[in-house]
Design an enzyme around this catalytic site. Structure first.
Site, PDB file in Angstrom:
ATOM      1  N   PRO A  26      47.848  39.463  38.817  1.00 54.19           N
ATOM      2  CA  PRO A  26      46.469  39.531  39.323  1.00 54.19           C
ATOM      3  C   PRO A  26      46.032  38.201  39.917  1.00 54.19           C
ATOM      4  CG  PRO A  26      46.499  39.456  36.922  1.00 54.19           C
ATOM      5  CD  PRO A  26      47.915  39.601  37.359  1.00 54.19           C
ATOM      6  N   MET A  27      45.364  38.273  41.063  1.00 55.74           N
ATOM      7  CA  MET A  27      44.892  37.069  41.745  1.00 55.74           C
ATOM      8  C   MET A  27      43.476  37.302  42.263  1.00 55.74           C
ATOM      9  SD  MET A  27      48.309  35.979  43.887  1.00 55.74           S
ATOM     10  CE  MET A  27      48.725  37.656  44.431  1.00 55.74           C
ATOM     11  N   HIS A 177      41.862  41.433  30.413  1.00 57.32           N
ATOM     12  CA  HIS A 177      41.973  39.990  30.643  1.00 57.32           C
ATOM     13  C   HIS A 177      41.419  39.257  29.419  1.00 57.32           C
ATOM     14  CE1 HIS A 177      42.234  36.193  32.505  1.00 57.32           C
ATOM     15  NE2 HIS A 177      41.929  36.533  33.749  1.00 57.32           N
ATOM     16  N   TYR A 182      37.716  33.354  30.073  1.00 56.18           N
ATOM     17  CA  TYR A 182      36.757  34.450  30.224  1.00 56.18           C
ATOM     18  C   TYR A 182      36.345  34.983  28.846  1.00 56.18           C
ATOM     19  CZ  TYR A 182      37.904  34.098  35.152  1.00 56.18           C
ATOM     20  OH  TYR A 182      38.074  33.620  36.426  1.00 56.18           O
TER      21      TYR A 182
END
Length: 200
Positions: A26-27, A177, A182
């Site tokens: 993921p980017m 995530h 986060y």
């Protein structure tokens, strides 16, 4: 490819069959519409990786709820049916090219790169550093509000509903995530979690 003799072999990821072991990580791209809806440009982007041979694609972080989870302007979401529907053509495009696609669910917590709302986090601890100018941020991060138990419960429910919307849209799975500062990482880091209740 003598160094990686199994790279192009099929692989079972749990119950998900993959054509090979090449995975797109993921980017963050911030290329969605302002309302978090995915678009044709994103469909071209993701389907190119599948066409190029990646067996599995993990999306950039999708925010799971409309209330506090969005980190970036133009970040895609899966917080509504309209946002989920916008992913259907992307998923179909990836599948047509022979790839699989997993939705990454990401709640910003304190790492909000804008001033649209006061962030929430496990504790009222200001993140270190400054906001990312490349993603629309400027200056120091805001001091987040410590989450109430009701807000924690709503956040958990938000992840659940986002996962159900991902299933509805046709994603092959979800990834939560829980790193890079986060929200979930904030809960498991002693610097950012100073709670004394069951979530401490």
């Amino acid at each position: 490819m003598k160094q990686y003799p199994k790279l192009f072999n099929g692989y079972m990821l749990g119950t998900l069959p993959l054509p090979n072991r090449a995975v797109l990580a993921p980017m963050t791209r911030t290329s969605a519409e302002p309302n978090g809806v995915a678009n044709d440009r994103m469909a071209r982007y993701y389907s190119r990786f599948a066409k190029g041979g990646f067996g599995l694609i993990i999306t950039e972080g999708l925010y799971p709820d409309e209330e506090f989870s969005r980190s970036y302007h133009h970040q895609p979401g899966i917080a509504s049916i309209a946002q989920a529907d916008s992913w259907i053509p992307i998923i179909q495009a990836v599948h047509r090219e022979g790839g699989k696609i997993i939705a990454q669910l990401m709640h910003a917590g304190a790492l909000v790169q804008h001033h649209a709302f006061t962030p929430i986090a496990p504790s009222a601890v200001q993140p270190v550093g400054t906001m990312l100018e490349d993603h629309g941020g400027s200056g120091e991060f805001a001091v987040p509000k410590a989450m109430t138990l009701a807000e924690i419960r709503r956040t958990i429910e938000g992840f659940k509903q986002a996962a159900l919307r991902a299933k509805y849209a046709g994603f092959d799975g979800v990834e939560i995530h829980a790193a890079n500062g986060y929200l979930l990482d904030q809960f498991i880091t002693d610097y950012t979690n100073r709670r004394t209740d069951d979530y401490g």
